[in-house]
Scaffold this active site. Structure first.
Site, short mmCIF file in Angstrom:
data_model
loop_
_atom_site.label_atom_id
_atom_site.label_comp_id
_atom_site.label_asym_id
_atom_site.label_seq_id
_atom_site.Cartn_x
_atom_site.Cartn_y
_atom_site.Cartn_z
N GLU A 1 0.82 -1.21 0.00
CA GLU A 1 0.00 0.00 0.00
C GLU A 1 0.85 1.26 0.00
OE1 GLU A 1 -4.19 -1.50 1.97
OE2 GLU A 1 -2.82 -0.37 3.24
N GLU B 1 -6.87 -7.30 -1.42
CA GLU B 1 -7.50 -7.14 -0.11
C GLU B 1 -8.94 -6.66 -0.28
OE1 GLU B 1 -5.66 -4.63 2.78
OE2 GLU B 1 -3.65 -5.41 2.42
#
Length: 663
Positions: free
Chosen positions: A147, A304
């Site tokens: 991320e 995710e």
């Protein structure tokens, strides 16, 4: 990269648990249908508890356990969150905000992307990691970092300032060229020495917009350099193992997904739609179409999502029964070849202990786990979908550099580009039209219709591309405040939008942004509508007025125009039409372009997407509505998730239901 099947799994963080739990995890994963897990994302402090002292023994046992269970590992480089010892030994690696406040350990991502010290320690770890696990039987792909740009989107410290100056030297060569690009004669900002050039830190008033734009470019590049350094290490050790990293959100402003996608073997996305948002599925769809388009239609990985509630919103809604399944299948419909969750087992402590997981605090008898297990069984039934692709006749143009420039200071109005892009995307989504989301430099020749929302920053090359596209027979829809400045945020001369005036057949003399929450009346034929956000004084120069402003200072003047240019057509929107009118305008533009929906006359709330293989196609139907929907099929098909054998000619999809049909 091609997956052998639609992969299923989630983030696995065994360091949060004692080893006696690991055996139970492996057994449960097999029973749940897990085929791929992300592992090692936050393991740096556990494998290097002190600088230069490594303990990979426990991680060896995790990797061996996954291999024995037949579960693949998306192995992270472990560098997303440095151990506290790095900040203690090297506080200069910590990032600083625009106001000079230093960000300290205690969360995650506490590093300056430009720090050579951070990059050195990270590179040393990745070298050891890649050398150890390059040939491991569990390894399926490398997951670089995690991320990127989530918490530290830019760093304004002195280390970053020096790196920024080096970046500017590479871009401009000398100070005279920089001064010209930044228009520094304004407000006496001219630079006479490179040491005077700084990041756009907190200033008494508006910072130089060209300086801010270049710093956004630089910050993206600085973070990308961290990724590339680690990627190159793992590729050297295991050149045949695919590499990815996970983008966050639907469209993440600091990170140019198109630029990053070119440096990956497969694109991954973390997606967290809000169950409280009735249009969450449409917002998710936009992000899915973008990541699929980022590598030319290649299947992507949903790295995710939440099994139920997240922990970081002001109000964290759980996903109602069936929603997790529906939204998982939506990702598959729009090109995903993996459905993964954060995380496998719900944490006992830490900031994300109330984030849902595949195995919740309540264990395997919970609703969430039972739905996860049922989804794993379904996903296993449709392995043949892997590698198939979505095709689109319509493209929507989005550009990160334009995003950074458009939302800068001191403009006629504050504009939200993500909201704007969604407003142009929604009518296409609701019309069941497959859509790619592409950069303005993409090859547009294969699309019947191209939609360009608020492309404020436009190079001469992009303007020429759009003109060639329409001249060659393409159909184009352009919205207001487009083609206003060049790559250095300098206004084009000769009337707005100077690079597109001939293409659009008009001139914009003046911007008339509307008051906050203000509207303006519009006339489209015999019908009255409203516009929002913006209006403009438009002078026609060959275009026809399709709709006009119906009140205020602009009453009677063009609001929506249409212009034939070469073999094609170019539309212009001088305001943001309300959703019903936006749908009507885009429906007409689509019809004239010959861009058809996947299926005509679908019930409200039903999404239809086709994935194409070499010799078969797959229609996926998703019912986001509250009522059952019966859909006649264009040809007999096999219902891969249904109970009926043989082919069917109609299918009924329950609320929150899914149908996967092969023809």
């Amino acid at each position: 990269m091609t997956m052998p099947k639609i992969m299923f799994g989630g983030d696995y963080n065994p360091e949060q648990w004692t080893e006696d739990v690991w055996a139970e995890d492996m057994k449960l994963m097999v029973e749940t249908g897990v085929s791929l897990v992300s592992v090692g994302i936050f393991s740096w402090a556990s494998v290097e508890p002190r600088p230069g002292e490594y303990d990979f023994g426990w991680f060896d046992r995790v990797m061996d356990g996954l291999a024995a269970a037949g579960i693949g590992a998306s192995l992270a480089t472990m560098t997303a969150s440095p151990p506290p010892w790095l900040a203690r030994l090297h506080p200069e690696t910590l990032p600083e905000r625009v106001d000079g406040v230093r960000l300290w350990p205690g969360g995650r991502q506490q590093y300056c992307p430009s720090s050579p010290i951070y990059r050195g320690y990270a590179g040393r770890l990745v070298e050891r990691l890649a050398g150890r696990y390059a040939g491991h039987p569990a390894l399926r792909l490398w997951h670089i970092g995690n991320e990127y740009g989530c918490h530290v989107r830019a760093c304004y410290c002195d280390v970053s300032a020096a790196d920024f100056r080096d970046w500017l030297r590479d871009r401009y060569g000398d100070l005279d060229t920089l001064n010209e690009a930044w228009s520094t004669t304004f407000w006496s900002q001219r630079y006479g020495d490179w040491a005077e050039v700084l990041p756009p830190r907190t200033a008494p008033t508006f910072a130089n917009p060209a300086q801010k734009l270049d710093f956004a470019r630089f910050s993206n590049d600085a973070i990308l350099a961290c990724y590339l350094a680690e990627r190159d290490v793992v590729r050297r050790h295991s050149p045949d193992t695919p590499v990815t990293t996970n983008f966050i959100g639907l469209l993440h402003k600091p990170i140019d997904s198109y630029r990053w996608a070119a440096e990956q073997d497969v694109v991954s996305l973390d997606s967290y739609p809000d169950p409280y948002d009735p249009r969450a599925h449409a917002a998710a769809a936009l992000g899915y179409d973008l990541v699929r388009s980022a590598r030319g239609g290649q299947p992507w990985l949903l790295m995710e999502q939440a099994p139920s509630a997240v922990n970081w919103r002001v109000r964290n809604a759980p996903k109602g029964p069936g929603v997790m399944r529906l939204w998982s299948w939506q990702a598959v419909a729009q090109g995903a070849d993996a459905v993964l969750f954060f995380q496998w087992r719900q944490a006992v402590g830490g900031a994300e202990k109330f984030h849902s997981a595949m195995v919740p605090h309540g264990g395997t008898q919970t609703r969430t786990h039972q739905e996860i297990r049922a989804l794993g069984q379904e996903i296993a039934q449709v392995g043949e979908l892997a590698g198939t692709r979505v095709r689109a006749d319509v493209a929507l143009v989005h550009d990160w550099t334009n995003w950074w420039a458009l939302e800068s200071d001191a403009h006629p109005a504050v504009l939200d580009l993500l909201e704007t892009v969604q407003a142009h995307y929604d009518p296409l989504f609701d019309a069941h039209v497959s859509c790619d989301v592409v950069p303005p430099t993409a090859d547009l020749s294969g699309y019947r219709l191209v939609v360009v929302p608020n492309l404020y920053l436009m190079s001469a090359d992009v303007a020429e591309r759009l003109c060639r596209y329409v001249d060659g027979g393409g159909h184009l829809v352009v919205s207001f405040f487009t083609g206003i400045v060049d790559e250095c945020d300098r206004a084009y001369q000769g009337g707005y939008p100077a690079p597109l005036r001939d293409l659009l057949g008009l001139r914009v003399d003046e911007f008339w942004p509307l008051p906050a929450d203000g509207t303006v009346a519009l006339e489209l034929g015999a019908r009255r509508h409203t516009g929002t956000v913006w209006s403009e004084w438009v002078e026609l120069a060959g275009a026809e007025a399709v709709a006009t402003f119906a009140d205020g200072e602009l009453a009677g003047r063009p609001a929506v125009t249409r212009h034939r240019y070469g073999a094609g057509l170019a539309w212009y929107l001088a305001t943001r039409p309300e959703p019903a009118m936006m749908r009507a305008v885009l429906d007409r533009a689509r019809a004239e372009a010959g861009a058809e929906p996947v299926l005509p006359d679908l019930p409200d709330g039903v999404q239809a997407v086709v994935r194409h293989g070499d010799d078969r196609s797959y229609l996926l139907l998703l019912n986001h509505g509250a009522e059952p929907a019966t859909v006649p099929l264009p040809r007999p098909a096999v219902d891969l998730l249904g109970e009926r054998d043989g082919s069917v000619e109609t299918v009924t999809v329950a609320p929150r239901g899914v149908a996967v049909l092969r023809s």
